[in-house]
Every structure is written in C-alpha cells, then in structure tokens.
Design a protein around this motif. Structure first.
Motif, short mmCIF file in Angstrom:
data_model
loop_
_atom_site.label_atom_id
_atom_site.label_comp_id
_atom_site.label_asym_id
_atom_site.label_seq_id
_atom_site.Cartn_x
_atom_site.Cartn_y
_atom_site.Cartn_z
N ARG A 53 0.82 -1.22 0.00
CA ARG A 53 0.00 0.00 0.00
C ARG A 53 0.86 1.27 0.00
O ARG A 53 0.57 2.22 -0.72
CB ARG A 53 -0.94 0.00 1.20
N SER A 54 1.93 1.30 0.80
CA SER A 54 2.77 2.50 0.86
C SER A 54 3.48 2.74 -0.48
O SER A 54 3.59 3.87 -0.93
CB SER A 54 3.78 2.41 1.99
N GLN A 56 2.33 1.76 -3.36
CA GLN A 56 1.26 2.16 -4.28
C GLN A 56 0.99 3.66 -4.15
O GLN A 56 0.86 4.36 -5.16
CB GLN A 56 -0.02 1.36 -4.00
N GLU A 57 0.93 4.16 -2.93
CA GLU A 57 0.69 5.60 -2.72
C GLU A 57 1.83 6.43 -3.31
O GLU A 57 1.59 7.44 -3.95
CB GLU A 57 0.53 5.89 -1.23
N TYR A 58 3.05 5.98 -3.09
CA TYR A 58 4.22 6.69 -3.64
C TYR A 58 4.18 6.67 -5.17
O TYR A 58 4.41 7.69 -5.83
CB TYR A 58 5.50 6.02 -3.12
N ASN A 61 1.57 9.03 -6.48
CA ASN A 61 2.05 10.40 -6.29
C ASN A 61 3.00 10.80 -7.43
O ASN A 61 2.93 11.91 -7.95
CB ASN A 61 2.75 10.52 -4.93
#
Length: 197
Positions: A53-54, A56-58, A61
C-alpha cells in the motif's frame, strides 16, 4: 515514432515493461510484465496496483506529479517481495512523444536485483564514510535489502533508532535511498576486490 511497438522489443531483453497513462492505467505491456505477480496485484488488470500500500501511494504520487508537468527525469522505486528485490523504473515520455499516437505518459520497466556477494566489510564501510559502528552495521543490513524494520529487529534496536541511523548513513554517504547506497557500496566492494588482485 512507433512507441506502442517499442514495448515488445523489451521482451527480447527480458525486461518486464508496460506503457502507462497518467493515472496508472496499463495501455500496453509485454508478456514478461504479466508474470510479475510478486509486485503487482493482478498484472492483467487495467490499472497498476502494487502489492504494498505504501509503495502504491508513492507510485500514484509520482504519476500525479507527471500528469501536467513536463517530466525531466526518471524515477526508481525499490521494492522487495518474497526475498526478491526489484527496482521499478518510471520513465516519463516528453510532451512531444505524448502527442505521437499514444496516450502513454510513462514507461514502466522492472529490473530484478540479484543478490551479489559483496566483499565489503562493516569496518571498510565505517572507515570510508566515517560512520559509527551502529551506522555501519545498519548500512550492511540495508545492503542486503533488509527493510528498516527487519534491520532494526536484527540489530536489536528500536525502529526509530534505526531510522535515525539510516538518516545519518544516507547523509554521510551522500545517498538518498537504499538503491543508491547499494550501488555506491557495490562500487567500493568492486574496487576493493581489484586492489587485492
């Protein structure tokens, strides 16, 4: 300029690759990309979805930043899964290339980093970069692609302490991430082996 056809040339180089839209939509990919289930949740989906998840967020972005701006450089993301280590490279197309027969804004390709036997010791790391013993031990853990959490467990220290050491290691080695540190220490290891011969 045939951008869409170029993606299939990459399969001969054994590089998983995909053309992406600004929102992470998969416009085209080669067959190697579809075999990357360690990294992507369903590589056959319409959009990129990373298993972490982290990450994926990066990733999202980065895509958002490149949506309207004229991208100037590639971005690399380190990713570990099931004791395998990968680097995801996101290469933006110039505004000119975006207008030539494709909606693609980014080329994503994946390189697996094979574990190399690095002969560099903690003492060498410590002396070359003026690191403390703890910082050198953490750098050694990061070279083996341990996550910061696993490195802190291995060293028997708090995660926050490991983070503080990591910040100092990156500052003293003039690196910004684990991949850059690995690359730098690999070069030193290579030079050290050459001097022994």
């Amino acid at each position: 300029m045939e951008i869409k056809g170029d993606i299939h040339l990459l399969k001969y180089l054994k590089v998983p690759a995909a053309l992406l839209s600004w929102d992470g939509g998969i416009l085209d990919s080669n067959f190697l990309f579809s075999e990357m289930s360690e990294i992507f949740i369903s590589p056959h989906a319409e959009k990129i979805k990373l298993a972490s998840r982290s990450t994926q967020e990066y990733f999202l972005n980065i895509l958002e930043k490149n949506r309207d701006a004229i991208p100037t450089s590639a971005t690399s993301i380190c990713y570990s899964a099931q004791d395998r280590h990968f680097v995801l490279h996101l290469v933006p197309f110039s505004m000119l290339a975006r207008g030539v027969g494709t909606e693609a804004t980014m080329l994503l390709f994946v390189i697996e980093i094979k574990k190399m036997s690095l002969s560099i010791t903690q003492d060498i790391i410590k002396s070359v970069f003026s690191l403390t013993s703890s910082e050198a031990k953490l750098a050694s853990c990061l070279m083996r692609f341990l996550s910061l959490r696993k490195a802190s467990e291995f060293m028997g220290i708090k995660h926050s302490t490991a983070r503080a050491y990591m910040i100092q290691v990156f500052r003293k080695t003039d690196t910004q991430n684990q991949l850059e540190l690995y690359s730098l220490l690999s070069k030193i290891s290579y030079m050290d082996r050459q001097s022994d011969n």
